[in-house]
Design a protein around this motif. Sequence first.
Motif, PDB file in Angstrom:
ATOM      1  N   THR A 122       0.830  -1.206   0.000  1.00  0.00           N
ATOM      2  CA  THR A 122       0.000   0.000   0.000  1.00  0.00           C
ATOM      3  C   THR A 122       0.865   1.256   0.000  1.00  0.00           C
ATOM      4  OG1 THR A 122      -1.716  -1.187   1.225  1.00  0.00           O
ATOM      5  CG2 THR A 122      -1.843   1.211   1.213  1.00  0.00           C
ATOM      6  N   GLY A 123       1.921   1.247   0.826  1.00  0.00           N
ATOM      7  CA  GLY A 123       2.812   2.401   0.874  1.00  0.00           C
ATOM      8  C   GLY A 123       3.484   2.671  -0.457  1.00  0.00           C
ATOM      9  N   ASN A 124       3.866   1.615  -1.173  1.00  0.00           N
ATOM     10  CA  ASN A 124       4.480   1.808  -2.485  1.00  0.00           C
ATOM     11  C   ASN A 124       3.506   2.453  -3.465  1.00  0.00           C
ATOM     12  OD1 ASN A 124       7.005   0.777  -1.849  1.00  0.00           O
ATOM     13  ND2 ASN A 124       6.404  -1.334  -2.294  1.00  0.00           N
ATOM     14  N   LEU A 125       2.238   2.031  -3.406  1.00  0.00           N
ATOM     15  CA  LEU A 125       1.234   2.639  -4.278  1.00  0.00           C
ATOM     16  C   LEU A 125       1.035   4.115  -3.948  1.00  0.00           C
ATOM     17  CD1 LEU A 125      -1.459  -0.213  -4.367  1.00  0.00           C
ATOM     18  CD2 LEU A 125       0.133   0.425  -6.185  1.00  0.00           C
ATOM     19  N   VAL A 126       0.959   4.425  -2.639  1.00  0.00           N
ATOM     20  CA  VAL A 126       0.771   5.816  -2.218  1.00  0.00           C
ATOM     21  C   VAL A 126       1.973   6.665  -2.624  1.00  0.00           C
ATOM     22  CG1 VAL A 126       0.513   7.339  -0.223  1.00  0.00           C
ATOM     23  CG2 VAL A 126      -0.765   5.195  -0.323  1.00  0.00           C
ATOM     24  N   LEU A 139      -2.472  13.913  -1.700  1.00  0.00           N
ATOM     25  CA  LEU A 139      -2.278  12.864  -0.703  1.00  0.00           C
ATOM     26  C   LEU A 139      -3.564  12.063  -0.492  1.00  0.00           C
ATOM     27  CD1 LEU A 139      -0.635  11.454   1.492  1.00  0.00           C
ATOM     28  CD2 LEU A 139      -1.277  13.291   3.056  1.00  0.00           C
ATOM     29  N   LEU A 140      -4.696  12.748  -0.372  1.00  0.00           N
ATOM     30  CA  LEU A 140      -5.972  12.054  -0.177  1.00  0.00           C
ATOM     31  C   LEU A 140      -6.324  11.190  -1.392  1.00  0.00           C
ATOM     32  CD1 LEU A 140      -8.084  14.886   1.510  1.00  0.00           C
ATOM     33  CD2 LEU A 140      -7.012  12.903   2.595  1.00  0.00           C
ATOM     34  N   LEU A 141      -6.069  11.710  -2.605  1.00  0.00           N
ATOM     35  CA  LEU A 141      -6.342  10.916  -3.803  1.00  0.00           C
ATOM     36  C   LEU A 141      -5.433   9.692  -3.870  1.00  0.00           C
ATOM     37  CD1 LEU A 141      -6.897  13.674  -6.524  1.00  0.00           C
ATOM     38  CD2 LEU A 141      -8.590  12.096  -5.597  1.00  0.00           C
ATOM     39  N   ALA A 142      -4.171   9.868  -3.472  1.00  0.00           N
ATOM     40  CA  ALA A 142      -3.247   8.721  -3.479  1.00  0.00           C
ATOM     41  C   ALA A 142      -3.694   7.657  -2.491  1.00  0.00           C
ATOM     42  CB  ALA A 142      -1.832   9.199  -3.161  1.00  0.00           C
ATOM     43  N   LEU A 143      -4.130   8.083  -1.293  1.00  0.00           N
ATOM     44  CA  LEU A 143      -4.634   7.123  -0.309  1.00  0.00           C
ATOM     45  C   LEU A 143      -5.895   6.431  -0.804  1.00  0.00           C
ATOM     46  CD1 LEU A 143      -4.125   9.218   2.960  1.00  0.00           C
ATOM     47  CD2 LEU A 143      -2.741   7.283   2.183  1.00  0.00           C
ATOM     48  N   TYR A 144      -6.753   7.175  -1.499  1.00  0.00           N
ATOM     49  CA  TYR A 144      -7.983   6.573  -2.032  1.00  0.00           C
ATOM     50  C   TYR A 144      -7.669   5.537  -3.106  1.00  0.00           C
ATOM     51  CZ  TYR A 144     -12.301   6.202  -4.722  1.00  0.00           C
ATOM     52  OH  TYR A 144     -13.385   5.726  -5.410  1.00  0.00           O
ATOM     53  N   ARG A 145      -6.742   5.881  -4.017  1.00  0.00           N
ATOM     54  CA  ARG A 145      -6.402   4.945  -5.092  1.00  0.00           C
ATOM     55  C   ARG A 145      -5.724   3.693  -4.545  1.00  0.00           C
ATOM     56  NH1 ARG A 145      -3.877   9.835  -8.676  1.00  0.00           N
ATOM     57  NH2 ARG A 145      -5.844  10.630  -9.549  1.00  0.00           N
ATOM     58  N   ALA A 146      -5.000   3.855  -3.445  1.00  0.00           N
ATOM     59  CA  ALA A 146      -4.336   2.692  -2.844  1.00  0.00           C
ATOM     60  C   ALA A 146      -5.281   1.850  -1.998  1.00  0.00           C
ATOM     61  CB  ALA A 146      -3.153   3.149  -1.991  1.00  0.00           C
ATOM     62  N   GLY A 147      -6.532   2.282  -1.848  1.00  0.00           N
ATOM     63  CA  GLY A 147      -7.513   1.515  -1.095  1.00  0.00           C
ATOM     64  C   GLY A 147      -7.415   1.661   0.400  1.00  0.00           C
ATOM     65  N   LEU A 159      -9.788   0.942   5.799  1.00  0.00           N
ATOM     66  CA  LEU A 159     -10.157   1.474   7.106  1.00  0.00           C
ATOM     67  C   LEU A 159     -11.652   1.278   7.377  1.00  0.00           C
ATOM     68  CD1 LEU A 159      -8.125   4.816   7.337  1.00  0.00           C
ATOM     69  CD2 LEU A 159      -7.808   2.755   8.699  1.00  0.00           C
ATOM     70  N   TRP A 160     -12.468   1.522   6.371  1.00  0.00           N
ATOM     71  CA  TRP A 160     -13.905   1.332   6.541  1.00  0.00           C
ATOM     72  C   TRP A 160     -14.240  -0.147   6.811  1.00  0.00           C
ATOM     73  CZ3 TRP A 160     -18.077   3.834   7.731  1.00  0.00           C
ATOM     74  CH2 TRP A 160     -19.328   3.283   7.451  1.00  0.00           C
ATOM     75  N   THR A 161     -13.577  -1.020   6.080  1.00  0.00           N
ATOM     76  CA  THR A 161     -13.798  -2.452   6.304  1.00  0.00           C
ATOM     77  C   THR A 161     -13.369  -2.857   7.702  1.00  0.00           C
ATOM     78  OG1 THR A 161     -13.401  -2.846   3.945  1.00  0.00           O
ATOM     79  CG2 THR A 161     -13.306  -4.749   5.391  1.00  0.00           C
ATOM     80  N   TYR A 162     -12.250  -2.286   8.172  1.00  0.00           N
ATOM     81  CA  TYR A 162     -11.787  -2.599   9.535  1.00  0.00           C
ATOM     82  C   TYR A 162     -12.777  -2.087  10.571  1.00  0.00           C
ATOM     83  CZ  TYR A 162      -9.172  -2.154  13.858  1.00  0.00           C
ATOM     84  OH  TYR A 162      -8.797  -2.215  15.174  1.00  0.00           O
ATOM     85  N   ILE A 163     -13.282  -0.858  10.374  1.00  0.00           N
ATOM     86  CA  ILE A 163     -14.228  -0.299  11.343  1.00  0.00           C
ATOM     87  C   ILE A 163     -15.505  -1.120  11.403  1.00  0.00           C
ATOM     88  CG2 ILE A 163     -15.715   1.684  11.798  1.00  0.00           C
ATOM     89  CD1 ILE A 163     -13.458   3.472  10.772  1.00  0.00           C
ATOM     90  N   VAL A 164     -16.023  -1.540  10.240  1.00  0.00           N
ATOM     91  CA  VAL A 164     -17.315  -2.236  10.193  1.00  0.00           C
ATOM     92  C   VAL A 164     -17.176  -3.706  10.561  1.00  0.00           C
ATOM     93  CG1 VAL A 164     -19.240  -2.885   8.706  1.00  0.00           C
ATOM     94  CG2 VAL A 164     -18.235  -0.600   8.539  1.00  0.00           C
TER      95      VAL A 164
END
Length: 381
Positions: free
Chosen positions: A214-218, A352-360, A365-370
């Motif tokens: 994930t970090g590499n994608l971001v 930064l937000l777009l990079a985090l979104y594209r990296a999933g 985070l949403w899956t972890y919360i739910v």
Amino acid sequence: MNRDAVTGILLRTLLVVAVTVSAYYLCVLAFPLTYPFLIGWLIAMSVEPAVRLLEVRARFPRWAGVTLTLIMLVGGTLSLLIYLVSRIVMELTNLAEYLPQFFNRMNQYLLDTFIRENGELNEMIHNIQKYMENNPRQSSEILTSIRENLGVVTNKGTQFITDILAGIGSFLGNLPYYATVLVFIILAAFFIGIDWPRLRGRLLSLIPGRVSKTGNLVIRDLKKALFGFVRAQLTLISITAVIVWIGLSLLGVEYALILALITGAVDLLPYLGVGTVMVPWATYLMLAGNFRFGLAIAVLYVVILVVRQTLEPKLVATNIGISPLLTLVALFIGLKLFGVFGLILGPVITVLLLALYRAGVFRDLWTYIVHGTSKQPAPRK
């Protein structure tokens, strides 16, 4: 959904918020202590392709490749700065010699305008004087308002000059500190550049595989977008400065370079732009009677606008990967939240937000919360 599930979701949400806030404040506290090394790392990463090329093609030892590239980068930057500063000083000297003549001509123009017997301005002044004589009460109020406004303008002008002198004094006083920080930045870039393969391997060994992926994608998206943003802005500013320099040189303006640099710097401001310099200049020239020169400046301004508006969407889309509208929204929100620095922080945070979104990251985070896991649950049969 049962009570235990809701409690788990709330606890995981609080955990994510707490980790995010803690990471933010940790970065804020750590930045003043680490920024020379962060800048050094950015410099080392920017010269890394050249270092690898020297290693592979020219068989240079890594330390020699890093040393050569840093010497070329620092030497080229210092040479360019020395050239620009010398030209700016020379043209500022010429401009200082020209300013008394300019103010003399301006004073003579205003004097001729006021003493012209049949002029419209003279007639307007006469009518104002007559009105004030017939209305003494309003005349007193107008004079009081004028005095108050002149006092405010005088105080603001004095404060502005004082702030400039204080800024120059502060810069000169902190010059040894800035030189020391620059030495730390160069040394950090040198040592990071030499040890980067080993440092990179050690960092990758400490990071879990999924986080590393994930970090590499971001980082890949950030590198492309942020360097693209800087490249797009520098390209647009350079184009603006070159057009102004060529145009003013053709018009025979002696201080063309300094005006081109000022116009390029002002071009960074999205709400002001080159019009801050060009429009008042062209207006004054036309009002002062130099209509042809004023028209030439206006035409030059139109050329800059057309070229910039034609190239900006393509440059932004190509280099950053976000639309011009989103860039404009990011600039405005950054300006409202962080002031002038928000003009830089806004697009950076958006990227930064777009990079985090594209990296999933947000999806995980949403899956972890739910669901309490970073993996999507299997669909029910």
